[in-house]
Design a protein around this motif. Sequence first.
Motif, PDB file in Angstrom:
ATOM      1  N   PHE A  88      12.463  39.049   8.006  1.00  0.00           N
ATOM      2  CA  PHE A  88      11.359  38.251   7.469  1.00  0.00           C
ATOM      3  C   PHE A  88      11.774  37.489   6.208  1.00  0.00           C
ATOM      4  CE2 PHE A  88       8.682  41.258   9.964  1.00  0.00           C
ATOM      5  CZ  PHE A  88       8.040  40.304  10.738  1.00  0.00           C
ATOM      6  N   ASN A  89      12.714  38.040   5.448  1.00  0.00           N
ATOM      7  CA  ASN A  89      13.255  37.320   4.297  1.00  0.00           C
ATOM      8  C   ASN A  89      13.901  36.017   4.747  1.00  0.00           C
ATOM      9  OD1 ASN A  89      15.855  36.667   2.670  1.00  0.00           O
ATOM     10  ND2 ASN A  89      14.587  37.791   1.208  1.00  0.00           N
ATOM     11  N   ARG A  90      14.702  36.097   5.820  1.00  0.00           N
ATOM     12  CA  ARG A  90      15.365  34.883   6.339  1.00  0.00           C
ATOM     13  C   ARG A  90      14.358  33.941   6.987  1.00  0.00           C
ATOM     14  NH1 ARG A  90      18.872  33.350   3.784  1.00  0.00           N
ATOM     15  NH2 ARG A  90      17.501  34.460   2.367  1.00  0.00           N
ATOM     16  N   LEU A  91      13.341  34.506   7.617  1.00  0.00           N
ATOM     17  CA  LEU A  91      12.370  33.674   8.327  1.00  0.00           C
ATOM     18  C   LEU A  91      11.586  32.793   7.367  1.00  0.00           C
ATOM     19  CD1 LEU A  91      11.049  33.029  11.075  1.00  0.00           C
ATOM     20  CD2 LEU A  91       9.426  34.865  10.630  1.00  0.00           C
ATOM     21  N   PHE A  92      11.189  33.333   6.225  1.00  0.00           N
ATOM     22  CA  PHE A  92      10.370  32.577   5.283  1.00  0.00           C
ATOM     23  C   PHE A  92      11.197  31.964   4.148  1.00  0.00           C
ATOM     24  CE2 PHE A  92       7.208  35.360   7.271  1.00  0.00           C
ATOM     25  CZ  PHE A  92       6.226  34.433   7.593  1.00  0.00           C
ATOM     26  N   LEU A  93      11.923  32.791   3.405  1.00  0.00           N
ATOM     27  CA  LEU A  93      12.690  32.261   2.277  1.00  0.00           C
ATOM     28  C   LEU A  93      13.879  31.427   2.748  1.00  0.00           C
ATOM     29  CD1 LEU A  93      12.692  35.306  -0.181  1.00  0.00           C
ATOM     30  CD2 LEU A  93      11.130  33.365  -0.054  1.00  0.00           C
ATOM     31  N   ASN A 370      15.656  29.327  13.010  1.00  0.00           N
ATOM     32  CA  ASN A 370      17.066  28.948  13.126  1.00  0.00           C
ATOM     33  C   ASN A 370      17.925  29.711  12.115  1.00  0.00           C
ATOM     34  OD1 ASN A 370      16.420  27.074  15.129  1.00  0.00           O
ATOM     35  ND2 ASN A 370      16.038  25.455  13.641  1.00  0.00           N
ATOM     36  N   VAL A 371      17.366  29.931  10.917  1.00  0.00           N
ATOM     37  CA  VAL A 371      18.108  30.681   9.904  1.00  0.00           C
ATOM     38  C   VAL A 371      18.293  32.124  10.352  1.00  0.00           C
ATOM     39  CG1 VAL A 371      18.111  31.460   7.502  1.00  0.00           C
ATOM     40  CG2 VAL A 371      17.229  29.193   8.061  1.00  0.00           C
ATOM     41  N   VAL A 372      17.260  32.739  10.902  1.00  0.00           N
ATOM     42  CA  VAL A 372      17.352  34.120  11.390  1.00  0.00           C
ATOM     43  C   VAL A 372      18.405  34.232  12.488  1.00  0.00           C
ATOM     44  CG1 VAL A 372      16.112  35.967  12.584  1.00  0.00           C
ATOM     45  CG2 VAL A 372      14.975  34.680  10.768  1.00  0.00           C
ATOM     46  N   ALA A 373      18.385  33.269  13.407  1.00  0.00           N
ATOM     47  CA  ALA A 373      19.351  33.293  14.506  1.00  0.00           C
ATOM     48  C   ALA A 373      20.785  33.168  13.990  1.00  0.00           C
ATOM     49  CB  ALA A 373      19.041  32.167  15.490  1.00  0.00           C
ATOM     50  N   GLN A 381      15.143  35.758  21.562  1.00  0.00           N
ATOM     51  CA  GLN A 381      13.871  36.092  22.213  1.00  0.00           C
ATOM     52  C   GLN A 381      12.969  36.893  21.276  1.00  0.00           C
ATOM     53  OE1 GLN A 381      16.866  36.690  23.416  1.00  0.00           O
ATOM     54  NE2 GLN A 381      17.090  35.679  25.414  1.00  0.00           N
ATOM     55  N   LEU A 382      13.565  37.809  20.508  1.00  0.00           N
ATOM     56  CA  LEU A 382      12.792  38.612  19.565  1.00  0.00           C
ATOM     57  C   LEU A 382      12.288  37.742  18.410  1.00  0.00           C
ATOM     58  CD1 LEU A 382      11.686  41.319  18.682  1.00  0.00           C
ATOM     59  CD2 LEU A 382      13.902  41.840  17.629  1.00  0.00           C
ATOM     60  N   VAL A 383      13.110  36.792  17.986  1.00  0.00           N
ATOM     61  CA  VAL A 383      12.672  35.857  16.944  1.00  0.00           C
ATOM     62  C   VAL A 383      11.476  35.048  17.435  1.00  0.00           C
ATOM     63  CG1 VAL A 383      13.344  33.910  15.505  1.00  0.00           C
ATOM     64  CG2 VAL A 383      14.996  35.706  15.989  1.00  0.00           C
ATOM     65  N   GLY A 384      11.525  34.631  18.701  1.00  0.00           N
ATOM     66  CA  GLY A 384      10.398  33.892  19.276  1.00  0.00           C
ATOM     67  C   GLY A 384       9.140  34.734  19.334  1.00  0.00           C
ATOM     68  N   VAL A 385       9.297  36.035  19.623  1.00  0.00           N
ATOM     69  CA  VAL A 385       8.142  36.938  19.639  1.00  0.00           C
ATOM     70  C   VAL A 385       7.523  37.027  18.245  1.00  0.00           C
ATOM     71  CG1 VAL A 385       7.445  39.348  19.891  1.00  0.00           C
ATOM     72  CG2 VAL A 385       8.892  38.282  21.626  1.00  0.00           C
TER      73      VAL A 385
END
Length: 426
Positions: A88-93, A370-373, A381-385
């Motif tokens: 979640f850190n990578r997803l938002f920040l 994209n950063v998380v990936a 697929q989990l990122v998409g979920v």
Amino acid sequence: MSDSGPPRNGDDPSTPDSDDRWSQYRQRLIRLGKTSVGERILIAVSALLLSLVVGTVIVTAAGLMATCRSPALTFGSTTLCYDPFYVFNRLFLGALGDPFAGGWSPLNAQFAATLRETTILVFTGLSVALAFRAGIFNIGTQGQLIIGALAAALTVLWAGSLVSGTIALVLFIPLGLLAGAIGGGLYGAIPGALKAYADANEVITTIMLNFVAVRVTLYLVRNHFADPTSQATQTRTLPVEGQFPSILFDPRTDFSLLALLIALVFVGGVYYLLEHTAFGYDLRTAGIQPAAAEYGGVDSARTILKSLTLSGALGGIGGAVFVMMTLGKFQTGIPSYGFDGITVSILAGNNPIGAVFAALLFGVLKSGSNVVAFATNVPPQLVGVLRGLIILFVAMPEFFRIIGRRLAAREPDSPAAATAGGGADD
């Protein structure tokens, strides 16, 4: 054959108990529809936090079941392949370019990618919101965006063969936006006319026209406007004068502050149109109470046609911005910005100003994914979920609030029904 006995109360929707339950649900929806702006923000923040909690559980469970060479976390004999907090850190920040890191600059490439997604989603969100405010379900913004994108590209390429220099620098961007608006508007007028004068279901016609747009543009580009030097199905590159200048940001980020400012101008224009003009009043009234609007002298057919035409024009402008800011050419396989615009509109409660914040949230999630990936070993697929989970949790309260507003407007002696003040979906 066994006898199941007489139906119990509540088994038959016509029973008094069933009517009482429906009345209770209806009143709860109506109360939800009357929430203030502050309450809606609180609900949205709470929903976002709840989605993070549920997402953490999902990532943790997935990390326990997965196999990996280097676990992200270890608790005694228990190992986690994925660190939910880092995800979640990578997803938002990460979507903002690590604002708490040393030497951070708001002009970083990742933040530019977030704003690039936001800019286009503002247009598609406005497109869907305008139609929804009129009570019309425009599911065809994607097709209107594609047609507008091709119209803008071909118009700028044609103009580039005629003029150049200072005149081109001043002329090409407005000309491309106008061409996108005309292309998308005319394409939106097709289901508008079918709905207004043939009573065709706009959900079906707009969905099917999405596929038509994809196939028609594929044929035109491949057989008539293809770039002879490229193996991809695309047009020639637009002249530099026909592409948005990258103000402040690195040109390689494919983002322009000018495009974002134009999007914000359109937000203000659509808000003024809906809230402070006679056409906006007619449109909102038709969306709340079609029968009352007809009785009050509103031409329902013309309102439907104008609404879908304007909605399509906004989608077409989004396509023009995508071509002139991001790609620099028209290329088949345009991302699903039009479908994302439906979610943006629902998140915003069909409010033009709210569309800016909803588009920004969606842009953060798309860019952050994209950063998380890239930064983690979490499967895409989990990122998409996770992304879908956040959108679902935040959007559903607003979706039910919209239903509540519509139910309230249909209550006898309702102020909303009488005045249509603020529209159905403020």
